[in-house]
Design a protein around this motif. Sequence first.
Motif, short mmCIF file in Angstrom:
data_model
loop_
_atom_site.label_atom_id
_atom_site.label_comp_id
_atom_site.label_asym_id
_atom_site.label_seq_id
_atom_site.Cartn_x
_atom_site.Cartn_y
_atom_site.Cartn_z
N GLY A 92 -2.16 -6.37 3.31
CA GLY A 92 -3.36 -5.62 2.73
C GLY A 92 -4.42 -6.37 2.32
O GLY A 92 -5.03 -6.37 1.44
N ARG A 173 -1.06 2.20 1.72
CA ARG A 173 -1.75 2.74 2.99
C ARG A 173 -1.45 4.21 3.36
O ARG A 173 -1.95 5.12 3.75
N TRP A 179 -3.03 7.71 7.67
CA TRP A 179 -3.35 6.28 7.85
C TRP A 179 -3.05 5.94 9.24
O TRP A 179 -3.47 4.92 9.92
#
Lengths: 662, 543
Positions: A92, A173, A179
């Motif tokens: 991320g 997430r 997502w």
Amino acid sequence: MNKVLYIDLNRCIYCRSCEVACEREHDGQSFMSVLLLDEKQPIPLKCHHCEDAPCVKVCPLGALCYIGGNIVSIDAAKCAGCQLCVLVCPFGVPQLDPLSNTAIKCDLCYDRQKEGRRPACVITCPARALAYDELNVLMERAKDKPGKAIIEGTEIKDSGPDAILMNQATEKRQKVADWEANIVPCSHACPAEIDIPRYVRLIAQGRPSEALAVIREKVPFPGVLGRICIHPCETACRHSQLNKPELTDPISIKALKRFAATHDDGTWRQREKVLPATGKRVAILGSGPCGLTAAFYLAKLGHTVSIFEALPELGGMMRVGIPEYRLPSRILQAEIERILDVGIEVKVNTRVESFDELFEQKYSAIFVAVGAHQGIRMGIEGEDSPGVIECVDFLRRMALGEAVRVGNKVAVIGGGNAAIDSARTALRLGASEVTILYRRTQAEMPASPEEINEAIHEGIKILFLVAPNKITSRNAKIELECMRMELGEPDASGRRRPVPLPGSEFTTEFDTVIAAIGQSPQVPPGFGVELAKGNVVQVDPETSATSRQGVFAGGDAVTGPSSVIEAIAQGRKAASSIDKYLGGTGIIDEQLIPYEEPMVWLRGDERFVSRRRAHPPCLPMEERARSFSEVELGLDEKVAANEARRCLRCDLVLHLSHQYLL
Amino acid sequence: MTGLVATLGSGAMTNPIPDIANAKCLFIIGANPAEDHPIITRWIWDAKEHGAKVIVADPRYTPTAWMADLFLKLKPGTDIALINGIMHLIIKKKLYNKNFIDKRTTGFEQLQKAVSKYDPETVEKVSGIPGHLLQEAAGLYAKAEASAIIYCMGITQHTSGHENVVALANLALLCGHIGRPGTGVLPLRGQNNVQGACDVGALSTFLPGYVQVTNDEGRKRIAREWGVNELPGKPGLTVVEMMNAIGEGKIKGMYIMGENPVISDPDSRHVEEALSQIDFLVVQDMFLSETARLAHVVLPVASWAEKEGTVTGTERRVQWMRKAIEPLDGTRADWQIICEIANRLGFSFQYAAPEDVLREINRVVPAYAGITPQRVKEQVGGIIWPCPSPQHPGTPILHVERFGTSDGLARFIPVEYKPPSETTSRAYPLVLTTGRVVMHYNSGAMTRRSSPLLKRSPELFVEVNPSDAEMAEIKNNEEVSVVTRRARVTARAVVTDKVIPGVVFMPFHFAGTNALTISSLDPTAKIPEYKVAACRIEKRSEK
């Protein structure tokens, strides 16, 4: 030799000086973040500058690249803000900068390095937990710290700090709603879950018959859908998020589907499987997209399927609701025949009113897919006058070849696709003036924007905020009294309710008035199933089962008037559920072409930013007048391939990160 | 400082900071370097990488405690019991350094007698540290080849602050862990020049070079240097005493430089009242701080980036700081402002540049005699005092052969545990202790104005142990009231077992904390008891 970043987890004291130094260096953006996962172990989260980085591979525009040898960097000028790099990184790391709408990430202070200085975080760390040096030097240092030192650029490990950081990123997430849908928005938006990126890619590679096989893995009506699907996939397409306005048009997924459908060389049929007969009989009521799809899959699973259709022709609303100039009946007929090829018994002109007989005839399951063919009455005085016709009736008689006439001045009441279809049909029957009256504004009209535009193009007038009050017959003409509306509070559908303006009555004269305000299912009491509001059949949303044992339902009969693709998806679900009910596995998925690893060679395409959405050619206006020839034509090969190359290939995110996402 | 002067004859850190890496045992008590002196941790880690063992004593499980091999979670204010308890065990097991004690100290028998009653059971009752951990601490410290003690405000900011330091000096002398590399008694002073300020006499009892104001001869020498007939011969008031004196009408005017007492003084409501009522207040500062807002005259000063001169840090290291930019319009360096005022008062402060001031220091302060402008600018890493002549290299380690006392021997001074000035009661059942966090600095005048720092530590919080939180019915992240006899303050509750039950912690960088603290002073050092006050926590009532 390249230098890499080294993090000694033992020495980190969680002072976050590195975060602050990074933020100061980059005007408020920080690319360093220290996580404190339990009270004793802080872990700095930083770009790993991976060899063979997933973010570099996934970027469609080549904005992510290596500089200074091994530093992954983003060229802001090339970035279109698609966020595939943000989605693919297992840690991320890349973020979207909301001001510039481009992705940003650590570049190890490359500009400072060019001046001979080290990255800001490294210099600032008080505890000397960060270092930036040549790999062999750092490997030596890390020797006696097994598991407690991270050296960026070496492989991502599935244990230790890397695993902790990846878990953290995954958890973050998963907190974002839907997502997974955010990764491949088109497939997620498709009710039938067609693997869109895969078939688009095959078209880009010049393999349309294989693209067709991918489509047919999920739906049996590629040519139909390629013409009339409402394409939720295009609305969801990630292109709308891009930061360059010339790139925001979605991929013409529907047109590409039609293109693939015209390249049927039988490839898909080679791997089609039909299981041995089970001896179980299934009755399907209705031969629209829902009934036919369910019949198709149930027959392939080995059941003995009989379709009962009340009308003389198969196809449901595809046949009798959508006019010829949008969907030529020969295209539909050919696809229906492919379905019947599997071995399905068909009884047309047969209306079923009760099930007792069917069960006596040893049908083990019944599937109600009768659609919504009952026009909803307007509920105004004079609506049964001569010259006032109901749209479903009107379109059906047109489709079945009956003689239908309309006058010169035609009014169509309503705002859905049925209303537009009625209006454009009336025009082709010779009406000189066709007006649609809708009680809300264009923004609330349920009809497809393309249909509305084509209607206006063809010269049809649309009056907004107008609703009929009273109909009076006079001298073979119709006097239609209407009232003007204004929008008030939202109703159950969330749209603002139209409120009549007192004293705004006005009357117009028409030769024909077509009522197209909505449809509902006709469910005979003999079915013995519980109904819900709107006269629809109530079902268990998971199993499609009705309140009566052995009876299932789907399509418009359950949802109310919806779309062909939704009906097809309902048919798939019902087939699976009925198969399980009959003792089978319920597995209807099949592979019609061998699976291939997606290649990444279509990445970093220089010409990407110069491609624009292809619009299918349309029949010129002169040729449309009074003709039911197909208005929208297909894309040619070169155009289709170029259009397919516009795809961002969001599915690569799943492919590249599946090895890491835990 | 007074504690080290009494025992060792010199008040400063005995060994330089990088020398910490040479220790084989580090005893960190009342200090949180991981948050408050982060750079020092690089040498603590180096020491650990070379096999050193680290003991940490603190009522809170701070990031410094993450570094500990042995963690002693003691009750606030019980340090003497702990240290005497350790010495008790060292003496009992005969782990003390007899050779060193005989050759270089006096007063061992009195110490031995005094600590004999600090047996492990007694110490556990007072401090909460179990006997077996005391044994381990005693063994680690005494047996290591070189042990160093690191301490900070957690030891000094008590009414027994002076005695706490004396106890630590006793411990170091007991084992001979002083005067050699890797050993020593190391107070970590905070500002980069607080040591320097003390060295040149910015104290109420000393003239430059630690000459007592009551020392006639020393006073006369300095008066001569400064070209005046006489200097005051009586000690002046310390910070807290000054604020009290305003209240009593004895002080009419005050000149405050680079200090923000409204935030950083204890019992700060009292301070705010005093400064609001004083006849004349001048504040010299970089920002319009909470104190500056009360001033009649504000003198804007240039920041560290705009000034030049030497700074002397906690390890007695004198370094020259260069400016990066010229002072902004309307601001000046502190020394220039002081000169301007002095000259208007009839004196003749003629200094063309900070180098001239340093040259005067060379003449007046013997320890700085050899730290000339040219030398200190050229020498990378500066020069560590005492440096009595221009050829002298400086003195990194103190007390190598002699102590700073008149006979050159160190003194054991026995001290007894006594409870803090404000103990808990039914109405105020919790102990409030205060301190710092990594993101902020002192009164927050600079750090609360920096957005990356402020956003990572945006507001006043109070750490509460889960059992205390349950009793007060408060949840994590709730806004609560902290109440002492002096004030009621709002803070964000952080429920954590970082603090022991019965103790709550608040950082003093935000307004409010010091409204709660008590201004009781250590009688010798005059330092306020910031580390212990009695309080209670309440839910905020709905309005």
